[in-house]
Design a protein around this motif. Structure first.
Motif, short mmCIF file in Angstrom:
data_model
loop_
_atom_site.label_atom_id
_atom_site.label_comp_id
_atom_site.label_asym_id
_atom_site.label_seq_id
_atom_site.Cartn_x
_atom_site.Cartn_y
_atom_site.Cartn_z
N PHE A 34 32.88 48.45 35.84
CA PHE A 34 33.67 47.95 34.72
C PHE A 34 32.75 47.54 33.57
CE2 PHE A 34 36.08 47.20 38.56
CZ PHE A 34 37.35 47.65 38.23
N GLU A 35 33.19 47.88 32.36
CA GLU A 35 32.42 47.50 31.17
C GLU A 35 32.90 46.19 30.56
OE1 GLU A 35 31.94 50.59 28.28
OE2 GLU A 35 31.47 52.12 29.79
N ASP A 36 33.99 45.64 31.09
CA ASP A 36 34.41 44.32 30.62
C ASP A 36 34.74 43.44 31.82
OD1 ASP A 36 37.71 43.91 30.68
OD2 ASP A 36 37.04 46.01 30.71
N ALA A 37 34.41 42.18 31.68
CA ALA A 37 34.51 41.24 32.79
C ALA A 37 35.94 40.98 33.22
CB ALA A 37 33.83 39.92 32.41
N VAL A 38 36.88 40.98 32.27
CA VAL A 38 38.27 40.68 32.59
C VAL A 38 38.84 41.73 33.53
CG1 VAL A 38 40.59 40.41 31.65
CG2 VAL A 38 38.64 39.41 30.45
N SER A 39 38.60 43.00 33.23
CA SER A 39 39.10 44.08 34.10
C SER A 39 38.44 44.01 35.48
CB SER A 39 38.82 45.44 33.46
OG SER A 39 39.50 45.58 32.25
N GLY A 40 37.14 43.71 35.48
CA GLY A 40 36.42 43.59 36.75
C GLY A 40 36.96 42.47 37.60
N ALA A 41 37.21 41.32 36.96
CA ALA A 41 37.75 40.16 37.70
C ALA A 41 39.14 40.46 38.25
CB ALA A 41 37.79 38.95 36.78
N GLU A 42 39.95 41.16 37.46
CA GLU A 42 41.31 41.52 37.91
C GLU A 42 41.25 42.45 39.12
OE1 GLU A 42 45.54 41.37 37.60
OE2 GLU A 42 43.90 40.14 36.80
N TYR A 43 40.33 43.40 39.11
CA TYR A 43 40.16 44.30 40.25
C TYR A 43 39.77 43.53 41.51
CZ TYR A 43 38.25 48.05 43.17
OH TYR A 43 37.98 48.91 44.21
N LEU A 44 38.86 42.59 41.35
CA LEU A 44 38.37 41.82 42.50
C LEU A 44 39.42 40.87 43.06
CD1 LEU A 44 34.74 41.11 41.24
CD2 LEU A 44 35.38 42.52 43.22
N ALA A 69 35.12 31.81 39.16
CA ALA A 69 36.59 31.86 39.17
C ALA A 69 37.16 32.67 40.32
CB ALA A 69 37.09 32.43 37.85
N LEU A 70 36.33 33.44 41.01
CA LEU A 70 36.83 34.29 42.09
C LEU A 70 37.27 33.45 43.29
CD1 LEU A 70 34.20 37.20 42.09
CD2 LEU A 70 36.54 37.25 41.19
N THR A 71 38.43 33.75 43.83
CA THR A 71 38.92 33.05 45.02
C THR A 71 38.15 33.49 46.25
OG1 THR A 71 41.13 32.96 44.04
CG2 THR A 71 40.95 32.54 46.40
N SER A 72 38.00 34.79 46.41
CA SER A 72 37.23 35.35 47.51
C SER A 72 35.94 35.93 46.94
CB SER A 72 38.03 36.44 48.21
OG SER A 72 37.29 37.02 49.27
N LYS A 73 34.82 35.28 47.26
CA LYS A 73 33.55 35.65 46.63
C LYS A 73 32.75 36.62 47.49
CE LYS A 73 32.87 31.47 43.88
NZ LYS A 73 34.25 30.98 44.02
N PRO A 74 32.39 37.78 46.93
CA PRO A 74 31.46 38.67 47.63
C PRO A 74 30.04 38.14 47.46
CG PRO A 74 32.04 39.59 45.50
CD PRO A 74 32.83 38.33 45.65
N MET A 75 29.09 38.76 48.10
CA MET A 75 27.70 38.47 47.80
C MET A 75 27.45 38.90 46.34
SD MET A 75 25.73 39.75 51.26
CE MET A 75 26.40 41.42 51.13
N VAL A 76 26.59 38.16 45.66
CA VAL A 76 26.39 38.42 44.23
C VAL A 76 24.93 38.67 43.91
CG1 VAL A 76 26.62 37.45 41.90
CG2 VAL A 76 28.38 36.99 43.60
N ILE A 77 24.69 39.73 43.13
CA ILE A 77 23.39 39.96 42.52
C ILE A 77 23.60 39.95 41.01
CG2 ILE A 77 21.50 41.61 42.17
CD1 ILE A 77 21.91 42.58 45.02
#
Length: 233
Positions: A34-44, A69-77
């Protein structure tokens, strides 16, 4: 084992680079970019991912705020063009930070950390988790082999993990919490400020535990441990 990944970055070239790098690692499967954070957050919100690559500095929402803001957090890099990482990222316990332009070798090291940590989290047996401990230090997840721990010391809100060869790791965590992560038969608390590896105790005398590199006091609250240890000798 395959880690399902999502990448979010407002720079198309940065996303293409991550796509290229991910394709070189059989342990990774890229679900979406995703090139924008809002769309990415919605997908997640509606799709599970194991690993998230996310840019810190984006125009609509920062990567740090997105992860928070994510309810279910994946591992993050986190990926970033800036050498000074935001301190707010500390609480999010990122696996790693990658500085742009991202080097393939450095990317590979971050993936190795992520796969190791994933195996640690999903280990189904006590034996699988007894070998190592993961803590957050210097803005990234750090793997510690339990056999290397000499003792653990409380420093108010932080703990200092003393390792072999005079190495130390400082992490923001109460002593009680790290004790919960350690195998009970191998590590015991002997004082409000100390945890020791039982297998490295040389002797206990006069309310003091002698270890290979240091001698530590036993407080009244943990005197029962000394009695139990003496009976087993």
């Amino acid at each position: 084992m395959v880690l399902k990944c999502v990448a979010i970055d407002d720079e198309p070239l940065a996303l293409e680079l991550i796509k290229n790098y991910v394709s070189r690692f059989p342990a990774l499967q890229l679900l979406q970019t995703f090139e924008d954070a809002v769309s990415g957050a919605e997908y997640l919100r509606y799709n599970a991912a194991d690993l998230l690559f996310v840019d810190i500095n984006m125009p609509d929402i920062t990567g740090i705020d997105l992860v928070r803001a994510l309810t279910s957090k994946p591992m993050v890099i986190f990926t970033t063009a800036y050498k000074n990482f935001a301190l707010e990222g500390f609480e999010l316990e990122a696996i790693d930070y990658l500085l742009k332009p991202i080097d393939l070798k450095r990317f590979g090291k971050a993936i190795e950390k992520a796969t190791d940590y994933y195996r640690y989290k999903t280990a189904t047996t006590a034996e699988g988790k007894d070998e190592s401990l993961y803590v957050y230090s210097e803005y990234r997840m750090v793997k510690i082999n339990l056999k290397d721990i000499e003792y653990i010391e409380s420093m108010e809100d932080y703990i200092k993990i003393h390792l072999q060869f005079d190495k130390t790791i400082l992490t923001l965590m109460p002593l009680k919490k790290v004790l919960e992560k350690l195998p009970e038969d191998k590590f015991q608390r002997i004082h409000r400020s100390y945890i020791v590896p039982v297998g490295k105790i040389i002797s206990i005398q006069n309310r003091k535990v002698k270890l290979p590199a240091v001698e530590l006091p036993i407080s009244d609250s943990y005197a029962d441990f000394a009695r139990r240890w003496m009976k087993l000798r």
